[in-house]
Design a protein around this motif. Structure first.
Motif, PDB file in Angstrom:
ATOM      1  N   GLY A   1      30.225 -42.492  -1.137  1.00  0.00           N
ATOM      2  CA  GLY A   1      29.409 -41.924  -0.056  1.00  0.00           C
ATOM      3  C   GLY A   1      27.917 -42.046  -0.301  1.00  0.00           C
ATOM      4  O   GLY A   1      27.131 -41.361   0.341  1.00  0.00           O
TER       5      GLY A   1
ATOM      6  N   ASP B   1      26.290 -32.769  -3.717  1.00  0.00           N
ATOM      7  CA  ASP B   1      26.560 -32.911  -2.284  1.00  0.00           C
ATOM      8  C   ASP B   1      28.064 -33.065  -2.034  1.00  0.00           C
ATOM      9  O   ASP B   1      28.611 -32.453  -1.118  1.00  0.00           O
ATOM     10  CB  ASP B   1      25.822 -34.136  -1.712  1.00  0.00           C
ATOM     11  CG  ASP B   1      24.335 -33.885  -1.596  1.00  0.00           C
ATOM     12  OD1 ASP B   1      23.930 -32.705  -1.741  1.00  0.00           O
ATOM     13  OD2 ASP B   1      23.578 -34.849  -1.374  1.00  0.00           O
ATOM     14  N   VAL B   2      28.684 -33.926  -2.846  1.00  0.00           N
ATOM     15  CA  VAL B   2      30.121 -34.154  -2.692  1.00  0.00           C
ATOM     16  C   VAL B   2      30.885 -32.847  -2.920  1.00  0.00           C
ATOM     17  O   VAL B   2      31.760 -32.469  -2.133  1.00  0.00           O
ATOM     18  CB  VAL B   2      30.607 -35.253  -3.654  1.00  0.00           C
ATOM     19  CG1 VAL B   2      32.137 -35.353  -3.642  1.00  0.00           C
ATOM     20  CG2 VAL B   2      29.982 -36.578  -3.268  1.00  0.00           C
ATOM     21  N   ASN B   3      30.524 -32.112  -4.001  1.00  0.00           N
ATOM     22  CA  ASN B   3      31.157 -30.821  -4.295  1.00  0.00           C
ATOM     23  C   ASN B   3      31.014 -29.861  -3.117  1.00  0.00           C
ATOM     24  O   ASN B   3      31.947 -29.182  -2.723  1.00  0.00           O
ATOM     25  CB  ASN B   3      30.524 -30.176  -5.536  1.00  0.00           C
ATOM     26  CG  ASN B   3      31.006 -30.860  -6.815  1.00  0.00           C
ATOM     27  OD1 ASN B   3      32.059 -31.524  -6.800  1.00  0.00           O
ATOM     28  ND2 ASN B   3      30.249 -30.714  -7.883  1.00  0.00           N
ATOM     29  N   LEU B   4      29.800 -29.810  -2.569  1.00  0.00           N
ATOM     30  CA  LEU B   4      29.500 -28.889  -1.484  1.00  0.00           C
ATOM     31  C   LEU B   4      30.390 -29.182  -0.270  1.00  0.00           C
ATOM     32  O   LEU B   4      30.936 -28.282   0.369  1.00  0.00           O
ATOM     33  CB  LEU B   4      28.030 -29.005  -1.096  1.00  0.00           C
ATOM     34  CG  LEU B   4      27.475 -27.925  -0.184  1.00  0.00           C
ATOM     35  CD1 LEU B   4      27.579 -26.561  -0.858  1.00  0.00           C
ATOM     36  CD2 LEU B   4      26.033 -28.232   0.196  1.00  0.00           C
ATOM     37  N   GLU B   5      30.514 -30.493   0.023  1.00  0.00           N
ATOM     38  CA  GLU B   5      31.362 -30.894   1.145  1.00  0.00           C
ATOM     39  C   GLU B   5      32.796 -30.412   0.929  1.00  0.00           C
ATOM     40  O   GLU B   5      33.419 -29.831   1.821  1.00  0.00           O
ATOM     41  CB  GLU B   5      31.374 -32.424   1.250  1.00  0.00           C
ATOM     42  CG  GLU B   5      30.670 -32.962   2.476  1.00  0.00           C
ATOM     43  CD  GLU B   5      30.572 -34.477   2.390  1.00  0.00           C
ATOM     44  OE1 GLU B   5      31.592 -35.141   2.648  1.00  0.00           O
ATOM     45  OE2 GLU B   5      29.457 -34.975   2.044  1.00  0.00           O
ATOM     46  N   VAL B   6      33.314 -30.649  -0.282  1.00  0.00           N
ATOM     47  CA  VAL B   6      34.689 -30.258  -0.616  1.00  0.00           C
ATOM     48  C   VAL B   6      34.842 -28.743  -0.469  1.00  0.00           C
ATOM     49  O   VAL B   6      35.780 -28.256   0.163  1.00  0.00           O
ATOM     50  CB  VAL B   6      35.044 -30.705  -2.044  1.00  0.00           C
ATOM     51  CG1 VAL B   6      36.416 -30.160  -2.457  1.00  0.00           C
ATOM     52  CG2 VAL B   6      35.009 -32.221  -2.142  1.00  0.00           C
TER      53      VAL B   6
ATOM     54  N   SER C   1      32.948 -26.553   1.214  1.00  0.00           N
ATOM     55  CA  SER C   1      32.758 -26.071   2.586  1.00  0.00           C
ATOM     56  C   SER C   1      34.018 -26.295   3.420  1.00  0.00           C
ATOM     57  O   SER C   1      34.385 -25.483   4.262  1.00  0.00           O
ATOM     58  CB  SER C   1      31.573 -26.781   3.255  1.00  0.00           C
ATOM     59  OG  SER C   1      30.426 -26.558   2.514  1.00  0.00           O
ATOM     60  N   ALA C   2      34.662 -27.467   3.162  1.00  0.00           N
ATOM     61  CA  ALA C   2      35.892 -27.755   3.887  1.00  0.00           C
ATOM     62  C   ALA C   2      36.978 -26.734   3.535  1.00  0.00           C
ATOM     63  O   ALA C   2      37.750 -26.290   4.397  1.00  0.00           O
ATOM     64  CB  ALA C   2      36.351 -29.185   3.568  1.00  0.00           C
TER      65      ALA C   2
END
Lengths: 370, 305
Positions: free
Chosen positions: A81, A143-148, A150-151
């Motif tokens: 990403g 950022d990747v962690n945050l996305e995971v 938040s989902a």
């Protein structure tokens, strides 16, 4: 014969008011023409500093803002990403090959993903871009962690950062090079100009000859200094134009104040040149001594490299250098758009320096040698 | 009317670190009348240039008084310098200018018309070099340009400091004609030189200077007359027998050396007539006393140029 002499006496008594002005103009014209036709002057005061500006801007300009060059060893899922503006990704077969690329300066960081662990190897060859790459990779992982997360838990509020860049973003090389090189150029033309001229006068006795014309020494010196001041203004215009057009330097509304700053600086550097010209007996000696003064002065004054990043002892030394104050003031006014009132301390130091050196040159100068 | 120059008891001592005290000018007095061609003659280091520079107002004497056209040259006054023309030993020019621009600048400084500058270039024979850079001129041409710059302000009093030094004989003779012309126009000319022939050829009066002092002042002819030296007549030996030589030498001396016979006589006309009637004129050379003999007589030293 007596009639002729009577008449001459009559005309000589009648000195028109504009005589001094006309003498100044003809001297200014003669000296200015000489300056323009002297190729070495043009080279040392305009071309050489410009070459430095172009060279240093290209050397320092690469790196920090360009995308980080990443070597991925094996499969690195987190890079999928990645924003191509921030990262250019290459892959390597094994870690040793990746580390070899870092050593050669062909990449800024190597990355290995081992399950949930992303291991980063920043470049030691170019530690600055290595650190930048490493920081960007960490924030990519965040950022990747945050996305995971938040989902998984959409109801939990998260903090977001918004970066506002101070002073219009990171300090671009041209933003310290333009004022630095301008200050250096003004110093060169002031010091070399005055020292060279005085050594010339010692040799060709022009000053002695002119003392025996109706023009006064003051008029002559005034014309000579005026030529130098005009040169300084031309330098300012040329350097700032090249910086703006060639390197995208955004000039502030206060840029015009560079002119009085440069004129004040010219006085200080001319005074240094007079001291050198008093000591030197030949042109090579004058040029050598001028170099000996201006070159180290440029290095300790942040002309080529930001003072804040220089070693502490250099920063201490810089306080004794007039070029530092000129450089600082030019940067504040031209680059950061501060008002002239903000650079009053620098103006004060520069003026004090000019007066001090002028006094020294006045006291040590041997007029008989001219 | 005031004299062109009046100088009274000038003294100037230099104190060098290595040389110690040097009395460059040691009590110099002289007076130059208007319209005169005045020469200061002496070997290098005699103090000529220092004297001239004090008179011009470039240097301050330790003591003594100078009047130029009735005024002191110190401090600088445009009214006085406007009436002076100066040629310095070194050709002092603005760098990188052409001949025309150079003299044009001097013309402007003296408030002279442009036409006058062109006229002066013509006078010194540099009109065809008007667009040449000054540094490209030969030594003689530079000296002539320097003199043209000195004349451009139509001066009453002209100072020329060794204008012919380092010039070839032809260039020197050309410059002599020019200097004579300047004086013939009614200008007072002061010339320093270390060439005897030059002083003899040009000057109305000559001051002989040595070791910071003026030893004597007179016209070249006056000097020689006062010296009252015999004329030396030389002919090749072998044309006269010893008895005849003794006979001819009656009123003077005769000596034989290196295949020549040298007579010293106070009546050269009688001796030359006798030699001619004997047909003994082979290798004839006649030498009357000149300023070189005067210099030897006045300073007690041989002239070394």
């Amino acid at each position: 014969m007596s009639a002729v002499t009577e008449q001459r006496t009559e005309t000589s008594r009648d000195v028109p008011a504009g005589t001094r002005g006309r003498a100044f103009l003809s001297l200014f014209k003669a000296l200015g023409r000489g300056w323009i036709r002297d190729r070495s002057q043009i080279f040392f005061t305009i071309l050489l500093p410009l070459m430095f500006m172009v060279l240093l801007a290209s050397v320092f300009g690469s790196g920090d803002t360009a995308a980080s060059r990443i070597v991925a060893v094996g499969d690195v899922a987190v890079l999928d990403g990645a924003d191509p503006d921030e990262f250019t990704v290459e892959s390597a077969s094994d870690l040793d090959a990746a580390l070899a690329m870092l050593r050669e300066g062909d990449a800024d960081a190597a990355v290995v993903q081992d399950g949930s662990t992303v291991r980063i190897y920043p470049s030691a060859t170019n530690s600055t871009s290595g650190a930048i790459a490493s920081g960007r990779l960490s924030s990519l992982v965040d950022d990747v962690n945050l996305e995971v997360l938040s989902a998984a838990a959409p109801d939990v509020p998260v903090l977001a950062t918004d970066v506002e860049e101070a002073d219009g973003g990171a300090l671009q090389p041209i933003q310290y090079l333009a004022p630095g090189i301008l200050a250096w150029g003004v110093a060169i033309s002031g010091v070399f100009g005055a020292a060279g001229t005085i050594v010339d006068w010692k040799r060709d006795k022009l000053m002695r000859r002119l003392r025996l014309t109706p023009a006064s020494v003051g008029t002559f010196l005034g014309a000579k200094i005026s030529v130098n001041l005009v040169v300084a203004v031309v330098q300012t215009a040329v350097f700032l134009a090249v910086a703006a057009v060639g390197f995208g330097l955004r000039l502030s509304a206060w840029t015009w104040f560079a002119v009085p700053l440069v004129l004040l600086g010219t006085f200080a550097f001319l005074a240094i040149g007079v001291v050198i010209g008093g000591i030197a007996q030949t042109s090579p000696a004058a040029a050598g001594l001028s170099n000996l003064v201006t070159m180290p002065m440029a290095f300790v004054s942040g002309a080529f490299y930001p003072l804040a990043l220089s070693p502490q002892w250099v920063q201490w030394l810089s306080y004794a250098s007039p070029m530092r104050y000129l450089n600082e003031a030019l940067q504040s006014v031209v680059v950061y758009g501060e008002s002239p009132a903000a650079v009053l301390p620098q103006i004060g130091f520069l003026a004090a320096f000019a007066v001090l050196v002028a006094l020294v040159s006045w006291k040590t100068f041997k007029f008989d040698e001219l | 009317m005031d004299a062109a120059i009046e100088v009274a008891d000038l003294r100037k001592t230099y104190r060098g670190r290595r040389t110690g005290e040097v009395r460059a000018v040691d009590g110099v007095s002289f007076r130059v009348e208007r319209g005169e061609f005045f020469g200061i003659l002496g070997p290098n280091g005699a103090g000529k240039t220092t004297t001239l520079e004090i008179v011009e107002g470039l240097r301050k004497p330790d003591s003594g008084d100078v009047r130029l056209l009735g005024r002191s040259p110190w401090p600088h006054s445009p009214e006085l310098t406007r009436r002076l023309g100066v040629q310095l030993q070194a050709s002092a020019f603005f760098e990188f200018l052409t001949v025309a621009e150079q003299i044009g600048t001097f013309a402007e400084l003296y408030g002279a018309a442009k036409a006058r500058a062109a006229e002066m270039l013509d006078l010194v024979g540099l009109a065809e070099h008007a667009n040449m850079r000054c540094e490209k001129l030969s030594g003689g041409q530079q000296q002539r340009l320097s003199i043209a710059c000195a004349l451009v302000g139509d001066p009453e009093l002209v100072f020329l400091d060794e204008p012919t030094a380092a010039l070839d004989p032809q260039a020197r003779r050309n410059l002599w004609d020019l200097m004579r012309a300047i004086n013939d126009e009614g200008r007072t000319v002061v010339l320093t030189t270390h060439y005897m022939e030059e002083a003899e050829a040009l000057c109305d009066r000559v001051a002989i200077m040595d070791a910071g002092r003026i030893k004597a002042v007179d016209s070249p002819a006056g000097f020689v007359r006062k010296l009252d030296a015999p004329t030396r007549v030389t002919v090749a030996a072998g044309q006269l027998d010893d008895a005849r030589i003794a006979e001819l030498a009656l009123d003077g001396t005769a000596s034989t050396a290196d295949g020549t016979v040298v007579f010293e006589t106070r009546d050269p006309r009688k001796l030359l007539t006798a030699l001619a009637s004997d047909g003994a004129l082979e290798g004839l050379a006649v030498r009357t006393a000149n300023l070189e003999d005067v210099f030897l007589h006045v300073t007690g030293r041989e002239w070394r140029g």
